[in-house]
Design an enzyme around this catalytic site. Structure first.
Site, PDB file in Angstrom:
ATOM      1  N   HIS A   1     -12.067  -9.983  16.058  1.00 50.19           N
ATOM      2  CA  HIS A   1     -11.358 -10.480  17.246  1.00 50.19           C
ATOM      3  C   HIS A   1     -12.243 -10.492  18.488  1.00 50.19           C
ATOM      4  O   HIS A   1     -11.931 -11.165  19.465  1.00 50.19           O
ATOM      5  CB  HIS A   1     -10.079  -9.660  17.488  1.00 50.19           C
ATOM      6  CG  HIS A   1     -10.303  -8.285  18.033  1.00 50.19           C
ATOM      7  ND1 HIS A   1     -10.264  -7.149  17.250  1.00 50.19           N
ATOM      8  CD2 HIS A   1     -10.551  -7.849  19.287  1.00 50.19           C
ATOM      9  CE1 HIS A   1     -10.491  -6.091  17.999  1.00 50.19           C
ATOM     10  NE2 HIS A   1     -10.657  -6.479  19.241  1.00 50.19           N
TER      11      HIS A   1
ATOM     12  N   ASP B   1     -10.646  -7.457  10.053  1.00 46.24           N
ATOM     13  CA  ASP B   1     -11.091  -7.565  11.445  1.00 46.24           C
ATOM     14  C   ASP B   1     -12.570  -7.204  11.583  1.00 46.24           C
ATOM     15  O   ASP B   1     -12.972  -6.505  12.508  1.00 46.24           O
ATOM     16  CB  ASP B   1     -10.239  -6.670  12.364  1.00 46.24           C
ATOM     17  CG  ASP B   1     -10.418  -7.035  13.836  1.00 46.24           C
ATOM     18  OD1 ASP B   1     -10.856  -8.156  14.124  1.00 46.24           O
ATOM     19  OD2 ASP B   1     -10.137  -6.173  14.697  1.00 46.24           O
TER      20      ASP B   1
ATOM     21  N   LEU C   1      -1.664  -7.833  -6.638  1.00 51.10           N
ATOM     22  CA  LEU C   1      -0.729  -7.472  -7.694  1.00 51.10           C
ATOM     23  C   LEU C   1       0.467  -8.419  -7.719  1.00 51.10           C
ATOM     24  O   LEU C   1       0.969  -8.773  -8.783  1.00 51.10           O
ATOM     25  CB  LEU C   1      -0.256  -6.033  -7.493  1.00 51.10           C
ATOM     26  CG  LEU C   1       0.539  -5.373  -8.608  1.00 51.10           C
ATOM     27  CD1 LEU C   1      -0.220  -5.407  -9.920  1.00 51.10           C
ATOM     28  CD2 LEU C   1       0.883  -3.937  -8.228  1.00 51.10           C
ATOM     29  N   GLY C   2       0.934  -8.834  -6.527  1.00 49.96           N
ATOM     30  CA  GLY C   2       2.027  -9.804  -6.464  1.00 49.96           C
ATOM     31  C   GLY C   2       3.404  -9.189  -6.479  1.00 49.96           C
ATOM     32  O   GLY C   2       4.325  -9.725  -7.106  1.00 49.96           O
ATOM     33  N   VAL C   3       3.561  -8.043  -5.779  1.00 55.41           N
ATOM     34  CA  VAL C   3       4.873  -7.420  -5.667  1.00 55.41           C
ATOM     35  C   VAL C   3       5.178  -7.166  -4.193  1.00 55.41           C
ATOM     36  O   VAL C   3       4.272  -6.948  -3.389  1.00 55.41           O
ATOM     37  CB  VAL C   3       4.949  -6.083  -6.436  1.00 55.41           C
ATOM     38  CG1 VAL C   3       4.845  -6.307  -7.926  1.00 55.41           C
ATOM     39  CG2 VAL C   3       3.852  -5.115  -5.972  1.00 55.41           C
ATOM     40  N   LEU C   4       6.449  -7.238  -3.841  1.00 59.41           N
ATOM     41  CA  LEU C   4       6.900  -6.781  -2.544  1.00 59.41           C
ATOM     42  C   LEU C   4       7.524  -5.412  -2.752  1.00 59.41           C
ATOM     43  O   LEU C   4       8.393  -5.241  -3.615  1.00 59.41           O
ATOM     44  CB  LEU C   4       7.912  -7.753  -1.935  1.00 59.41           C
ATOM     45  CG  LEU C   4       7.402  -9.178  -1.711  1.00 59.41           C
ATOM     46  CD1 LEU C   4       8.462 -10.025  -1.015  1.00 59.41           C
ATOM     47  CD2 LEU C   4       6.120  -9.188  -0.904  1.00 59.41           C
ATOM     48  N   ILE C   5       7.064  -4.454  -1.991  1.00 55.83           N
ATOM     49  CA  ILE C   5       7.427  -3.061  -2.241  1.00 55.83           C
ATOM     50  C   ILE C   5       8.048  -2.430  -1.005  1.00 55.83           C
ATOM     51  O   ILE C   5       7.956  -2.953   0.098  1.00 55.83           O
ATOM     52  CB  ILE C   5       6.195  -2.235  -2.680  1.00 55.83           C
ATOM     53  CG1 ILE C   5       5.088  -2.328  -1.618  1.00 55.83           C
ATOM     54  CG2 ILE C   5       5.712  -2.658  -4.055  1.00 55.83           C
ATOM     55  CD1 ILE C   5       3.874  -1.467  -1.916  1.00 55.83           C
TER      56      ILE C   5
ATOM     57  N   GLY D   1     -12.802  -2.860  25.018  1.00 53.76           N
ATOM     58  CA  GLY D   1     -14.255  -2.865  25.117  1.00 53.76           C
ATOM     59  C   GLY D   1     -14.904  -1.983  24.067  1.00 53.76           C
ATOM     60  O   GLY D   1     -16.063  -2.170  23.713  1.00 53.76           O
ATOM     61  N   ASN D   2     -14.143  -0.998  23.549  1.00 53.21           N
ATOM     62  CA  ASN D   2     -14.642  -0.164  22.457  1.00 53.21           C
ATOM     63  C   ASN D   2     -14.554  -0.877  21.108  1.00 53.21           C
ATOM     64  O   ASN D   2     -15.155  -0.433  20.126  1.00 53.21           O
ATOM     65  CB  ASN D   2     -13.856   1.140  22.353  1.00 53.21           C
ATOM     66  CG  ASN D   2     -14.377   2.238  23.257  1.00 53.21           C
ATOM     67  OD1 ASN D   2     -13.685   2.685  24.158  1.00 53.21           O
ATOM     68  ND2 ASN D   2     -15.603   2.682  23.026  1.00 53.21           N
ATOM     69  N   SER D   3     -13.775  -1.954  21.045  1.00 51.31           N
ATOM     70  CA  SER D   3     -13.556  -2.646  19.769  1.00 51.31           C
ATOM     71  C   SER D   3     -14.879  -3.040  19.124  1.00 51.31           C
ATOM     72  O   SER D   3     -15.740  -3.645  19.760  1.00 51.31           O
ATOM     73  CB  SER D   3     -12.718  -3.906  19.992  1.00 51.31           C
ATOM     74  OG  SER D   3     -11.418  -3.577  20.385  1.00 51.31           O
TER      75      SER D   3
END
Length: 474
Positions: free
Chosen positions: A115, A145, A273-277, A216-218
């Site tokens: 960013h 990021d 994996l394809g799961v909603l947890i 600024g630390n990013s």
């Protein structure tokens, strides 16, 4: 007042020194002087030049309502004036973002946050000895990021990379960066927690610290006491825009894997994996016959996913991934994310009160893993024993709700157990008491058979997601 003999003070000091030398030494604060002197030259300041925004673009931006003492007040006054007036086209100069970074190789590879350099037309890297370089962007990975830059140089001071997995909660760490543009600023603190999942990105097991991190630390490094980089400072939790004691860093082992993929493939692949947890709450644990909450509860299987091929089912609770215990749902995504695509791993799930072993071949995380789900008059029935008005789903409703088969539609909720559990009108009930609900008759039969006073799990589809709720039958 009677005078106290001076020899008593001397005696007390001798006794304390003799009895507690280890305690005194153990409580001494660490000395960061040598660490900063050795690693400061490896930390760089990063600024970017971006195309000037037009007045029309700025009008689409709403100035937030910030507290009067917020450190961001001066920023908005500088660019928008006291009353938030907008400049005419051509009046505003090129914007410059400011961040931190660090050199990871003597030939000029530099790491920072994605960013920090997003949308940049030119990236300028300034070293501690005041040299400036125009950097080339090698690649970025928005999920982690991380951005990899390259500057022309030889014999540059590079950091030492350490093992983030060896960090312990309570261990001292140090950050060096450019908060608010003040270059080469060092701040210290301790590791507050490990493996944090954040709403913005749950594939990264963030390191939480109380090191003072500010704008600024990013992109700056997080060091351990051995002078090794163990993380990249990335985010803070704040209500004011300034530091409030919660800082988050990306573990360096995750970062270096990203760097390796950017250098070799030009992009970053992650396991999928394809799961909603969801988390297993105390109430849900009771409905699944668990002594205590643990694991990741599978609420939905994505079509065409590795989990679907491995016969994972909604209602399964993943308690182990490749031999590693899963205590919370947030622990699973980072483990899957770092697994190489195509690798076969072992899952252990709790299904119907029994442990079941499965094997799954990990796929590649797609750009958008969410399912696309879009929200004649059915026969109404009276409210049932948990306070629900449910009905059959018409073909038209199935198409609108993306429910291929099974389930019943919640037409209304009256005060009672279902309302307390969070169910609302428009929900589709797909499972009840760990049993699939094919139609209204099956739903009523399952509900009638549940003993009074027992908690049961209900799988609900709402909008584009699915989630389990725990309802206690009165």
């Amino acid at each position: 007042m009677r005078p106290i003999p001076t020899f008593s003070f001397a005696l007390a000091a001798l006794v304390c020194g003799a009895l507690m030398p280890g305690l005194a030494a153990g409580r001494m604060l660490p000395d960061f002087v040598d660490l900063v002197a050795e690693n400061g030259p490896s930390v760089v300041n990063i600024s970017t030049k971006q195309a000037p925004a037009t007045a029309e673009q700025l009008r689409e931006f709403s100035v937030p309502d910030l507290p009067e003492d917020s450190p961001l007040q001066d920023f908005f006054r500088h660019f928008f004036g006291e009353e938030g007036e907008l400049p005419e086209d051509g009046d505003n100069p090129q914007s410059r973002s400011l961040g931190s970074g660090f050199i990871v190789s003597t030939d000029g590879f530099v790491l920072t946050n994605a960013h920090v350099v997003e949308g940049a037309e030119e990236i300028i890297v300034r070293t501690s000895d005041r040299r400036e370089f125009v950097a080339t962007l090698v690649g970025t990975d928005k999920r982690s990021d991380i951005a990899l830059l390259k500057i022309d140089g030889e014999g540059l001071p590079a950091v030492k990379i350490g093992p983030a997995q060896d960090l312990k909660v309570g261990e001292w760490v140090l950050a060096i960066g450019s908060p608010f543009g003040f270059e080469s600023s060092a701040t210290a603190g301790i590791v507050s927690a490990k493996g944090r999942s954040l709403p913005s990105e749950n594939y990264i097991p963030f390191i939480q610290t109380d090191v003072a991190i500010n704008p600024g630390n990013s992109g700056g490094p997080l060091f351990n006491l051995d002078g090794e980089v163990v993380g990249v400072n990335s985010q803070i939790y704040s209500r004011t825009g300034g530091f409030m004691g919660l800082s988050f860093a990306i573990p360096i082992d995750v970062v270096m894997d990203v760097v390796d993929q950017l250098q070799t493939k030009g992009k970053v692949s992650r396991g999928w994996l394809g799961v909603l947890i969801q988390d297993v709450t105390r109430e849900l644990a009771e409905t699944f016959g668990m002594k205590q909450p643990r694991g990741a509860l599978v609420a939905q299987i994505l079509p065409g996913s590795p989990a679907e091929a491995a016969k994972v089912r909604p209602g399964d609770i993943i308690v182990s991934y490749n031999g590693r215990d899963i205590l919370t749902s947030g622990a699973l995504p980072p483990m899957v994310g770092i697994t190489p695509v195509g690798e076969r791993v072992k899952l252990q799930v709790l299904r119907g009160g029994e442990l079941v072993d499965l094997e799954v071949e990990i796929g590649e995380l797609p750009e958008d893993e969410q399912l696309a789900a879009r929200p004649s008059e059915p026969e109404k029935v009276p409210a049932n024993r948990v306070g629900l008005f449910v009905s059959e789903i018409t073909p038209e409703q199935r198409e609108q709700l993306s429910v291929a088969a099974g389930g019943v539609l919640v037409e209304g909720v009256e005060p009672g157990p279902a309302e307390q559990a969070g169910l609302i009108s428009g929900d589709v009930i797909l499972m009840l008491d760990n049993q699939p609900v094919q139609d209204l008759a099956v739903f009523n039969r399952i509900l009638d058979a549940i003993p009074s006073g027992r908690s049961v799990a209900v799988l609900v589809q709402r909008g584009d997601g699915r989630m389990f709720h725990a309802i206690r039958v009165p």
